[in-house]
Design a protein around this motif. Sequence first.
Motif, mmCIF file in Angstrom:
data_model
loop_
_atom_site.group_PDB
_atom_site.id
_atom_site.type_symbol
_atom_site.label_atom_id
_atom_site.label_comp_id
_atom_site.label_asym_id
_atom_site.label_seq_id
_atom_site.Cartn_x
_atom_site.Cartn_y
_atom_site.Cartn_z
ATOM 1 N N HIS A 71 0.843 -1.358 -0.571
ATOM 2 C CA HIS A 71 -0.388 0.211 -0.262
ATOM 3 C C HIS A 71 0.596 1.030 0.170
ATOM 4 C CE1 HIS A 71 -3.419 -2.043 1.226
ATOM 5 N NE2 HIS A 71 -2.777 -2.977 1.866
ATOM 6 N N SER A 72 0.710 2.079 -1.102
ATOM 7 C CA SER A 72 1.262 3.526 -0.661
ATOM 8 C C SER A 72 -0.706 4.578 -0.805
ATOM 9 C CB SER A 72 2.535 4.278 -1.689
ATOM 10 O OG SER A 72 1.115 3.559 -2.688
ATOM 11 N N VAL A 73 -0.267 5.508 -0.475
ATOM 12 C CA VAL A 73 -1.486 6.489 -0.123
ATOM 13 C C VAL A 73 -0.447 8.287 -1.419
ATOM 14 C CG1 VAL A 73 -2.925 7.970 0.912
ATOM 15 C CG2 VAL A 73 -2.478 5.977 1.629
ATOM 16 N N MET A 74 -1.356 8.314 -2.226
ATOM 17 C CA MET A 74 -0.804 9.689 -3.354
ATOM 18 C C MET A 74 -1.865 10.634 -2.833
ATOM 19 S SD MET A 74 1.141 7.534 -4.212
ATOM 20 C CE MET A 74 2.942 9.219 -4.846
ATOM 21 N N ASP A 75 -1.008 11.769 -2.611
ATOM 22 C CA ASP A 75 -2.077 13.443 -2.344
ATOM 23 C C ASP A 75 -2.454 13.432 -4.022
ATOM 24 O OD1 ASP A 75 -2.368 16.311 -2.906
ATOM 25 O OD2 ASP A 75 -2.098 15.649 -0.420
ATOM 26 N N ILE A 76 -3.455 13.498 -3.761
ATOM 27 C CA ILE A 76 -4.486 13.948 -5.277
ATOM 28 C C ILE A 76 -3.842 14.966 -6.046
ATOM 29 C CG2 ILE A 76 -6.934 14.378 -6.583
ATOM 30 C CD1 ILE A 76 -7.975 12.177 -5.026
ATOM 31 N N GLU A 77 -3.582 16.337 -5.782
ATOM 32 C CA GLU A 77 -3.407 17.943 -6.051
ATOM 33 C C GLU A 77 -1.954 17.635 -5.853
ATOM 34 O OE1 GLU A 77 -3.620 22.332 -4.007
ATOM 35 O OE2 GLU A 77 -4.722 20.438 -3.681
ATOM 36 N N THR A 78 -1.305 17.074 -5.302
ATOM 37 C CA THR A 78 1.088 17.255 -5.420
ATOM 38 C C THR A 78 1.194 16.122 -6.464
ATOM 39 O OG1 THR A 78 0.987 16.059 -4.252
ATOM 40 C CG2 THR A 78 0.653 18.851 -3.112
ATOM 41 N N GLY A 79 0.566 14.699 -6.221
ATOM 42 C CA GLY A 79 0.994 14.078 -6.436
ATOM 43 C C GLY A 79 2.183 13.211 -6.247
ATOM 44 N N GLU A 80 2.265 13.746 -4.754
ATOM 45 C CA GLU A 80 3.194 13.383 -3.661
ATOM 46 C C GLU A 80 2.613 11.698 -2.936
ATOM 47 O OE1 GLU A 80 6.877 13.752 -3.629
ATOM 48 O OE2 GLU A 80 5.815 15.318 -5.812
ATOM 49 N N ASN A 81 3.750 11.036 -2.697
ATOM 50 C CA ASN A 81 3.834 9.840 -0.828
ATOM 51 C C ASN A 81 3.516 10.659 0.044
ATOM 52 O OD1 ASN A 81 3.503 7.505 0.577
ATOM 53 N ND2 ASN A 81 4.813 6.383 -0.497
ATOM 54 N N ILE A 82 2.110 10.343 0.583
ATOM 55 C CA ILE A 82 1.709 11.472 1.927
ATOM 56 C C ILE A 82 2.448 10.103 2.798
ATOM 57 C CG2 ILE A 82 -0.505 11.559 0.787
ATOM 58 C CD1 ILE A 82 -1.631 9.907 3.528
ATOM 59 N N PHE A 83 3.028 9.988 2.659
ATOM 60 C CA PHE A 83 3.886 8.508 3.298
ATOM 61 C C PHE A 83 5.011 9.551 4.217
ATOM 62 C CE2 PHE A 83 2.154 4.509 2.274
ATOM 63 C CZ PHE A 83 0.481 4.294 3.220
ATOM 64 N N SER A 84 5.567 10.113 3.306
ATOM 65 C CA SER A 84 7.341 10.570 3.253
ATOM 66 C C SER A 84 6.904 12.295 2.974
ATOM 67 C CB SER A 84 7.917 10.704 1.830
ATOM 68 O OG SER A 84 8.283 8.736 1.976
ATOM 69 N N GLY A 85 7.601 13.018 3.852
ATOM 70 C CA GLY A 85 7.691 14.264 4.104
ATOM 71 C C GLY A 85 8.477 15.323 3.363
ATOM 72 N N PRO A 86 8.876 16.100 2.950
ATOM 73 C CA PRO A 86 9.639 17.238 1.809
ATOM 74 C C PRO A 86 11.047 16.474 2.125
ATOM 75 C CG PRO A 86 8.258 18.378 3.332
ATOM 76 C CD PRO A 86 8.374 17.034 3.928
ATOM 77 N N GLN A 87 11.400 16.455 3.472
ATOM 78 C CA GLN A 87 12.967 15.885 3.543
ATOM 79 C C GLN A 87 12.654 14.454 3.173
ATOM 80 O OE1 GLN A 87 14.759 18.474 3.234
ATOM 81 N NE2 GLN A 87 13.376 19.634 3.253
ATOM 82 N N GLY A 88 12.072 13.225 2.625
ATOM 83 C CA GLY A 88 11.657 12.322 2.739
ATOM 84 C C GLY A 88 11.504 11.488 3.355
ATOM 85 N N GLY A 89 11.573 11.639 5.206
ATOM 86 C CA GLY A 89 11.199 11.285 6.644
ATOM 87 C C GLY A 89 10.026 10.954 5.752
ATOM 88 N N GLU A 90 9.590 9.909 7.168
ATOM 89 C CA GLU A 90 7.992 9.390 7.459
ATOM 90 C C GLU A 90 6.868 10.432 8.279
ATOM 91 O OE1 GLU A 90 9.755 6.154 9.582
ATOM 92 O OE2 GLU A 90 10.614 4.578 7.667
ATOM 93 N N THR A 91 5.891 10.506 7.475
ATOM 94 C CA THR A 91 5.578 11.447 8.053
ATOM 95 C C THR A 91 4.414 10.592 9.472
ATOM 96 O OG1 THR A 91 3.792 10.585 6.482
ATOM 97 C CG2 THR A 91 5.518 11.823 6.144
#
Length: 453
Positions: A265-285
Amino acid sequence: MTDWLSKLPEAVHEYLGDHRLDEVECIISDMPGIARGKAVPASKFAKQEYFHLPDSIFYQTITGEWGEAAGDDGFIERDMILKPDMETASAAPWTGDWTLQVIHDAYDRKGKPIEFAPRNILKRVVELYRKQGWEPVVAPEMEFYLVARNLDPAKSIEPMMGRSGRPAAARQAYSMTAVDEFGPVIDDIYDFAEAQGFEIDGITQEGGAGQLEINLRHGDPVKLADEVFYFKRLIREAAIRHNCFATFMAKPIADEPGSAMHIHHSVMDIETGENIFSGPQGGETDAFYHFIGGMQKYLPPAIAVLAPYVNSYRRYVRDHAAPINLNWGRDNRTTGIRVPLSGPQSRRVENRLAGMDCNPYLGIAASLACGYLGLMEEHRAGPSFKGDAYEDSENDLPRVMGEALEIFDEATALHEVLGPEFARVYSIVKRSEYEEFLQVISPWEREHLLLNV
């Protein structure tokens, strides 16, 4: 007719070529995941917008008996309206003529989706994610056995005979030589998959005798569930061509590992296309930990869906390639919830508890529902587990189907996500099935109790 054919997926056009389409199989998944429906001439299918099947197909147990789940109106077998999803049109390349399969969705006469139809349930869960601005992504792994033909239920299942003339060997995980033993069957699996437009990410030998794993590319949950639904059929057909059976039982052979459907499983932010499991610096959210926390809290009641038969619970055996716990860990296959090695954009959570015997629509829906509740209720995951999780505790999961159903029936939050009407029907049908099983006297009982007690 020509205009209808022109709108079919590209893989269908490549399959048909210049051939005339003969027949269309109009199909829908029932509760166990069996394809139900009817075959019609292509000329008739071109003229029909829908067809009918009774809602009772969802009240059947795996043996063909019926659960008393029809509701207040009684068992009147009300007709459903089944409408084709033409994006699912796919070849049936094992047939003697030029045939297509098309998956249908079930509606009542007012146009409302049938609440206990498995594909509708998965669509419901995916839509809950989308309402939050999230796009869920899954990647299933399918484990199964190729076994010798077995026409006698009283006889133990045996591995198939390989290309070399010897039975398939156990404890040969990842062996290319072992894969070569099944070469003709695998060739047909590849050919059928290509004709149907499916992309296989890889085939490997697993630890059991004749046990294989097929990995599918990640993508939309409904599309991937459709592919698993189709794959089960095409694999069975490929096996029959070579005088063996393909089985998706969770535990077909007593001393061999069981077969899972691991779900990534992964989950993407529809607006940004980014994986919500990872923060801007690549860390776990926080979302990453909440998703895992939801799985830890809600997987126990979801097990009744992920492990839907009495045989399913024989797979959960300590030190036998199937997790028996709710721990999570990084790159740790002894934990029920695994975080594979990956970069930030592909960070994902793997549910290793689902059996390959589950209905793919329901299994993926239940797994996504656990993560969704974790995100919405902000459950915090426990600390990641390091080391051998088999040594950590006793079995954290229900041990038998009856216990799993008791836990499922009390999980009102899970019911709200999957649908209360589905939860009602599913519980009734599965309890009926369990009661059927309890009336069967096993060979173990006859051997050890007949003259000794």
